[in-house]
Design a protein around this motif. Structure first.
Motif, PDB file in Angstrom:
ATOM      1  N   PRO A 221      -8.760 -16.207   4.596  1.00 51.73           N
ATOM      2  CA  PRO A 221      -7.367 -15.910   4.904  1.00 51.73           C
ATOM      3  C   PRO A 221      -7.191 -14.443   5.280  1.00 51.73           C
ATOM      4  O   PRO A 221      -7.863 -13.577   4.724  1.00 51.73           O
ATOM      5  CB  PRO A 221      -6.636 -16.188   3.587  1.00 51.73           C
ATOM      6  CG  PRO A 221      -7.553 -17.026   2.784  1.00 51.73           C
ATOM      7  CD  PRO A 221      -8.937 -16.723   3.232  1.00 51.73           C
ATOM      8  N   GLY A 222      -6.322 -14.187   6.215  1.00 51.76           N
ATOM      9  CA  GLY A 222      -5.979 -12.813   6.563  1.00 51.76           C
ATOM     10  C   GLY A 222      -6.950 -12.112   7.478  1.00 51.76           C
ATOM     11  O   GLY A 222      -6.878 -10.902   7.657  1.00 51.76           O
ATOM     12  N   THR A 223      -7.866 -12.850   8.089  1.00 48.62           N
ATOM     13  CA  THR A 223      -8.822 -12.194   8.979  1.00 48.62           C
ATOM     14  C   THR A 223      -8.333 -12.200  10.426  1.00 48.62           C
ATOM     15  O   THR A 223      -9.060 -11.759  11.312  1.00 48.62           O
ATOM     16  CB  THR A 223     -10.200 -12.864   8.914  1.00 48.62           C
ATOM     17  OG1 THR A 223     -10.031 -14.274   8.937  1.00 48.62           O
ATOM     18  CG2 THR A 223     -10.932 -12.467   7.663  1.00 48.62           C
ATOM     19  N   GLY A 224      -7.150 -12.727  10.668  1.00 53.01           N
ATOM     20  CA  GLY A 224      -6.579 -12.625  12.012  1.00 53.01           C
ATOM     21  C   GLY A 224      -6.755 -13.864  12.863  1.00 53.01           C
ATOM     22  O   GLY A 224      -6.732 -13.777  14.089  1.00 53.01           O
ATOM     23  N   LYS A 225      -6.903 -15.025  12.252  1.00 56.23           N
ATOM     24  CA  LYS A 225      -7.084 -16.254  13.031  1.00 56.23           C
ATOM     25  C   LYS A 225      -5.821 -16.584  13.818  1.00 56.23           C
ATOM     26  O   LYS A 225      -5.865 -16.834  15.023  1.00 56.23           O
ATOM     27  CB  LYS A 225      -7.451 -17.427  12.099  1.00 56.23           C
ATOM     28  CG  LYS A 225      -8.757 -17.214  11.367  1.00 56.23           C
ATOM     29  CD  LYS A 225      -9.133 -18.392  10.510  1.00 56.23           C
ATOM     30  CE  LYS A 225      -8.168 -18.614   9.360  1.00 56.23           C
ATOM     31  NZ  LYS A 225      -8.175 -17.502   8.386  1.00 56.23           N
ATOM     32  N   VAL A 358      -5.425   0.340  14.558  1.00 57.24           N
ATOM     33  CA  VAL A 358      -4.425  -0.494  15.243  1.00 57.24           C
ATOM     34  C   VAL A 358      -3.088  -0.434  14.510  1.00 57.24           C
ATOM     35  O   VAL A 358      -2.030  -0.263  15.118  1.00 57.24           O
ATOM     36  CB  VAL A 358      -4.908  -1.960  15.334  1.00 57.24           C
ATOM     37  CG1 VAL A 358      -3.742  -2.894  15.657  1.00 57.24           C
ATOM     38  CG2 VAL A 358      -5.991  -2.090  16.380  1.00 57.24           C
ATOM     39  N   HIS A 359      -3.146  -0.542  13.201  1.00 56.95           N
ATOM     40  CA  HIS A 359      -1.878  -0.582  12.469  1.00 56.95           C
ATOM     41  C   HIS A 359      -1.265   0.803  12.310  1.00 56.95           C
ATOM     42  O   HIS A 359      -0.051   0.926  12.178  1.00 56.95           O
ATOM     43  CB  HIS A 359      -2.069  -1.281  11.127  1.00 56.95           C
ATOM     44  CG  HIS A 359      -2.271  -2.756  11.295  1.00 56.95           C
ATOM     45  ND1 HIS A 359      -1.231  -3.622  11.497  1.00 56.95           N
ATOM     46  CD2 HIS A 359      -3.390  -3.495  11.360  1.00 56.95           C
ATOM     47  CE1 HIS A 359      -1.694  -4.842  11.665  1.00 56.95           C
ATOM     48  NE2 HIS A 359      -3.013  -4.805  11.584  1.00 56.95           N
ATOM     49  N   LEU A 360      -2.123   1.829  12.325  1.00 61.20           N
ATOM     50  CA  LEU A 360      -1.574   3.186  12.239  1.00 61.20           C
ATOM     51  C   LEU A 360      -0.828   3.575  13.514  1.00 61.20           C
ATOM     52  O   LEU A 360       0.022   4.463  13.496  1.00 61.20           O
ATOM     53  CB  LEU A 360      -2.694   4.193  11.943  1.00 61.20           C
ATOM     54  CG  LEU A 360      -3.069   4.304  10.465  1.00 61.20           C
ATOM     55  CD1 LEU A 360      -4.363   5.081  10.287  1.00 61.20           C
ATOM     56  CD2 LEU A 360      -1.951   4.962   9.660  1.00 61.20           C
ATOM     57  N   GLN A 361      -1.165   2.911  14.611  1.00 61.20           N
ATOM     58  CA  GLN A 361      -0.435   3.170  15.856  1.00 61.20           C
ATOM     59  C   GLN A 361       1.058   2.910  15.690  1.00 61.20           C
ATOM     60  O   GLN A 361       1.880   3.474  16.391  1.00 61.20           O
ATOM     61  CB  GLN A 361      -0.941   2.256  16.971  1.00 61.20           C
ATOM     62  CG  GLN A 361      -2.185   2.755  17.667  1.00 61.20           C
ATOM     63  CD  GLN A 361      -2.743   1.714  18.607  1.00 61.20           C
ATOM     64  OE1 GLN A 361      -2.088   0.706  18.863  1.00 61.20           O
ATOM     65  NE2 GLN A 361      -3.935   1.954  19.097  1.00 61.20           N
ATOM     66  N   LEU A 385      -5.295  -4.789   4.980  1.00 57.34           N
ATOM     67  CA  LEU A 385      -5.275  -3.452   5.584  1.00 57.34           C
ATOM     68  C   LEU A 385      -3.924  -3.175   6.224  1.00 57.34           C
ATOM     69  O   LEU A 385      -3.378  -2.067   6.101  1.00 57.34           O
ATOM     70  CB  LEU A 385      -6.404  -3.321   6.610  1.00 57.34           C
ATOM     71  CG  LEU A 385      -7.815  -3.337   6.004  1.00 57.34           C
ATOM     72  CD1 LEU A 385      -8.867  -3.453   7.091  1.00 57.34           C
ATOM     73  CD2 LEU A 385      -8.054  -2.086   5.165  1.00 57.34           C
ATOM     74  N   ALA A 386      -3.378  -4.193   6.896  1.00 56.98           N
ATOM     75  CA  ALA A 386      -2.056  -4.038   7.499  1.00 56.98           C
ATOM     76  C   ALA A 386      -1.043  -3.707   6.410  1.00 56.98           C
ATOM     77  O   ALA A 386      -0.172  -2.838   6.569  1.00 56.98           O
ATOM     78  CB  ALA A 386      -1.660  -5.309   8.231  1.00 56.98           C
ATOM     79  N   ASN A 387      -1.186  -4.395   5.291  1.00 61.48           N
ATOM     80  CA  ASN A 387      -0.292  -4.175   4.168  1.00 61.48           C
ATOM     81  C   ASN A 387      -0.449  -2.765   3.600  1.00 61.48           C
ATOM     82  O   ASN A 387       0.526  -2.105   3.250  1.00 61.48           O
ATOM     83  CB  ASN A 387      -0.591  -5.238   3.096  1.00 61.48           C
ATOM     84  CG  ASN A 387       0.420  -5.233   1.994  1.00 61.48           C
ATOM     85  OD1 ASN A 387       1.501  -4.672   2.151  1.00 61.48           O
ATOM     86  ND2 ASN A 387       0.080  -5.832   0.873  1.00 61.48           N
ATOM     87  N   ILE A 388      -1.695  -2.300   3.540  1.00 61.63           N
ATOM     88  CA  ILE A 388      -1.962  -0.957   3.014  1.00 61.63           C
ATOM     89  C   ILE A 388      -1.279   0.101   3.881  1.00 61.63           C
ATOM     90  O   ILE A 388      -0.637   1.022   3.371  1.00 61.63           O
ATOM     91  CB  ILE A 388      -3.485  -0.711   2.935  1.00 61.63           C
ATOM     92  CG1 ILE A 388      -4.057  -1.467   1.729  1.00 61.63           C
ATOM     93  CG2 ILE A 388      -3.803   0.779   2.825  1.00 61.63           C
ATOM     94  CD1 ILE A 388      -5.566  -1.557   1.690  1.00 61.63           C
ATOM     95  N   VAL A 389      -1.387  -0.053   5.185  1.00 61.34           N
ATOM     96  CA  VAL A 389      -0.749   0.916   6.089  1.00 61.34           C
ATOM     97  C   VAL A 389       0.764   0.897   5.881  1.00 61.34           C
ATOM     98  O   VAL A 389       1.421   1.943   5.811  1.00 61.34           O
ATOM     99  CB  VAL A 389      -1.094   0.621   7.563  1.00 61.34           C
ATOM    100  CG1 VAL A 389      -0.267   1.498   8.492  1.00 61.34           C
ATOM    101  CG2 VAL A 389      -2.571   0.842   7.809  1.00 61.34           C
ATOM    102  N   ASN A 390       1.314  -0.299   5.736  1.00 64.12           N
ATOM    103  CA  ASN A 390       2.756  -0.384   5.545  1.00 64.12           C
ATOM    104  C   ASN A 390       3.187   0.241   4.217  1.00 64.12           C
ATOM    105  O   ASN A 390       4.185   0.954   4.151  1.00 64.12           O
ATOM    106  CB  ASN A 390       3.202  -1.850   5.617  1.00 64.12           C
ATOM    107  CG  ASN A 390       4.696  -1.968   5.655  1.00 64.12           C
ATOM    108  OD1 ASN A 390       5.340  -1.301   6.458  1.00 64.12           O
ATOM    109  ND2 ASN A 390       5.249  -2.777   4.764  1.00 64.12           N
ATOM    110  N   GLU A 391       2.401  -0.026   3.168  1.00 67.17           N
ATOM    111  CA  GLU A 391       2.713   0.587   1.869  1.00 67.17           C
ATOM    112  C   GLU A 391       2.665   2.110   1.967  1.00 67.17           C
ATOM    113  O   GLU A 391       3.479   2.806   1.362  1.00 67.17           O
ATOM    114  CB  GLU A 391       1.711   0.113   0.812  1.00 67.17           C
ATOM    115  CG  GLU A 391       1.939  -1.313   0.316  1.00 67.17           C
ATOM    116  CD  GLU A 391       3.192  -1.430  -0.536  1.00 67.17           C
ATOM    117  OE1 GLU A 391       3.612  -0.419  -1.124  1.00 67.17           O
ATOM    118  OE2 GLU A 391       3.749  -2.542  -0.599  1.00 67.17           O
TER     119      GLU A 391
END
Ligand code: ADP
Ligand code: MG
Ligand code: ZN
Length: 618
Positions: A221-225, A358-361, A385-391
């Motif tokens: 889960p969460g690998t971008g499928k 990508v998410h830091l962009q 990781l996306a969640n970490i950037v948002n946090e």
């Protein structure tokens, strides 16, 4: 659910089926009135023929109305007119009697007449007796069946009538592209061919090449499928039909199959396009597993049929995603169906850096040390990781900053992995001391062993996850293989916390429960799966189910062996525990120094800790 169209063949617009039903009854009553009219007066008394004759002969009857099978007559009773009725009898002398008899109050005879029964026109009759009742029943049926459908839409449990109901809409103009999917280069490579095919199906048809009809995206889960499926549609610039497997499986037998049929029909009209079935295991489970589920099987069969049925050169590509590939029906995976498998793995170090980038962009940030963050997040998925950037961005806002810094990211890594800091949890001085020694125990044991990841950070600030403190180790590189020593050293490090409690305080606490769980898991895996015990050599004693979903395992050996495994696991853990205790006993002065420093600071870095260790060694 979509609003149903009003029936165009009825101009009676009724909102509620019951109103329709009442209306039907009203019409029936009205018809009754039309067909069986009464004489208007509601005080008609029945009487027999003899008393009718008597009343006529007695000169009491004023007038008589003879209908086809009844006689109505008005009698003067003490100045009041009373209407009677009686059956018409075959009485040839009736007219004679009436002509002869006298009327009471007037000097002349009884007035009487016969009503000619009015015959309805045959057309009217046909309408009244056949068309109108039919129409009423039709309206009632339409209304009720519609309300049943509405209830199905609302999750009620009625039998289904009609088609599959919910329509699947194609999304066009998708903005997601491969650039949004970081890492996963192998997956992108495989899917690029599909994109090219969708761009130009004719090119493939010319050579006579048929592309795989379907590709199965497989991974944790969460690998971008889901993300990469959208990206394929975005790259190819084709309509995207997305549906989740569970949406097919409804309570009503046949609905799922109807939906599949609908879906493929629509897709056929919109080709080239992509059909994406997310979480396909909801319908694609192996059919042989004991308890059957008719609905799911029908849906699956329909899917298989549709996949065989459509022309591979037309430009419809089916993507599906699952994190339980081993549970899928073999028929789904055979050539001509989902014969291409796209593996989406948890990102490696480079992959994590790319995903963070990508998410830091999407957020404002200053110079970020990606390497630190990426190394601290080993084993995290793209979604995490996306969640970490948002946090981190949220933290920056909380701190009143306009941009994200590396420390925001580091803190949010801990927030996501260990829970947020629990600011108001107050530990007593004794507890704090114990937690400090426990954590230093882990760190010291790790530092004193070769083959173990360097300590990155030690903290005794409680977390919302329940952790009272933790020691963070970050590997300098990526590990794909672990040797026996490394695994064993890990177990030693895990037992380090409890060992410190034992050696320093001579007591044990509940604080080690998580360490115990992890150590046992590792030791067990060494014995049963990695072939690292002398006794069982390379014998596989456990099989892993659901590798992508936590990987629970089931024993594949006899009960006798099972209890023996437990003994073997215990031996490993005991060895590790003894080794940890030895290390701590041998370095008690470092323990005290580091622990008091930690109690004072609450959080110390790996470097600060290593400096204390090195100073003490001199
Ligand atoms: P899956 O379907 O595999 O469970 P998703 O595609 O739903 O995972 O991913 C969830 C989110 O995680 C995505 O929306 C995206 O923000 C992020 N994500 C996951 N993998 C990646 C990746 N490789 N690159 C960029 N973002 C990713
Ligand atoms: Mg998904
Ligand atoms: Zn611990």
């Amino acid at each position: 659910m979509e609003k149903q169209k009003k029936p165009s063949n009825s101009n009676i617009s009724v909102q509620n089926p019951y109103v329709g039903f009442l209306l039907g009854i009203l019409i029936v009553l009205f018809l009754n009135g039309l067909l069986f009219p009464n004489i208007g007066n509601n005080r008609i008394l029945s009487t027999d023929y003899v008393s009718f004759i008597e009343k006529v002969d007695g000169g009491k009857v004023k007038n008589v109305v003879i209908k086809s099978n009844e006689i109505y007559f008005t009698v003067d009773e003490d100045g009041k007119n009373v209407v009677y009725k009686t059956g018409l009898t075959n009485d040839p002398q009736l007219v004679d009697r009436l002509l002869k008899a006298d009327s009471p109050n007037e000097s002349h005879k009884i007035t009487f007449n016969q009503i000619v029964p009015k015959e309805n026109s045959p057309i009217l009759n046909f309408f009244l007796f056949w068309v109108l009742p039919g129409l009423i029943f039709y309206i009632i049926w339409r209304r009720t069946s519609k309300s049943i459908q509405a209830r199905i839409g609302a999750g009620g449990n009625f039998m289904s009538i009609g088609n599959s109901g919910a329509k699947i809409y194609a999304e066009s103009d998708i903005k997601t592209t491969f650039a949004d999917v970081a890492g996963q280069d192998e997956a992108k490579e495989t899917l690029t061919e599909i994109v090219d095919f969708l761009h130009n199906p004719a090119k493939y048809a010319e050579v006579g090449a048929t592309l795989p009809k379907g590709a199965l995206l497989v991974g944790p889960p969460g690998t971008g499928k889901t993300l990469i499926a959208r990206a394929v549609a975005g790259e190819a610039k084709v309509p995207f039909f997305a549906i989740s497997g569970s949406e097919f499986v409804q309570m009503f037998v046949g609905m799922g199959a109807a939906k599949v049929r609908d879906l493929f029909k629509q897709a056929g009209e919109k080709a080239p396009c992509i059909i994406f079935i997310d979480e396909i295991d909801a319908i694609g489970k192996r059919r042989d597993t004991g308890m059957g589920n008719d609905e799911r099987e029908q849906t699956l069969n329909q899917l298989l049929t549709e996949m065989d049925g459509f022309d591979g050169q037309k430009g419809v590509v089916i993507l599906a995603a699952t994190n339980r590939p081993e549970s899928l029906d073999k028929a789904l995976l055979r050539p001509g169906r989902f014969d291409r498998r796209v593996q989406m793995e948890l990102p490696d170090l480079e992959g994590r850096k790319a995903i963070l980038a990508v998410h830091l962009q999407k957020v404002k940030h200053d110079d970020i040390d990606m390497d630190i963050v990426a190394r601290a997040t080993a084993g995290s998925s793209g979604a995490e990781l996306a969640n970490i950037v948002n946090e981190a961005a949220l933290r920056a806002v909380r701190m009143g900053r306009k941009y994200v810094t590396t420390s925001d990211l580091e803190e949010s890594v801990e927030t996501v992995l260990a829970g947020a800091q629990k600011k108001n949890a107050v530990l007593s001085a004794d507890e704090k001391k114990l937690v400090a020694y426990h954590e230093i125990g882990h760190a010291l044991v790790a530092a004193m062993q070769t083959h173990s990841a360097p300590v990155h950070k030690i903290t005794i600030i409680p977390r919302t996850s329940g952790a009272l403190g933790y020691t963070m180790q970050v590997d300098s590189g990526e590990h794909f293989l672990l040797d026996r020593n490394e695994l064993f050293n890990r177990i030693v490090t895990l037992t380090g916390g409890r060992s410190a409690e034992e050696v320093v305080f001579g007591a044990v606490t509940t604080g080690a429960s998580n360490d115990i769980e992890q150590a046992t898991k590792l030791a067990r895996a060494m014995v049963t799966r990695y072939g690292m015990s002398e006794k069982y050599d390379m014998m596989g004693l456990e099989t892993v189910n659901n590798a992508y979903l936590g990987g629970d395992s089931s024993l594949a050996c006899s009960a006798v062996t099972a209890s023996d495994i437990d003994r073997e696991v215990l031996r490993v853990i005991k060895d590790a525990h003894a080794k940890a205790r030895d290390i701590i006993t041998g370095h008690l002065d470092v323990m005290h120094k580091a622990a008091s420093f930690l109690i004072e600071k609450e959080t110390i870095t790996g470097e600060e800790f290593m400096k204390i260790v090195r100073d003490a060694e001199k």
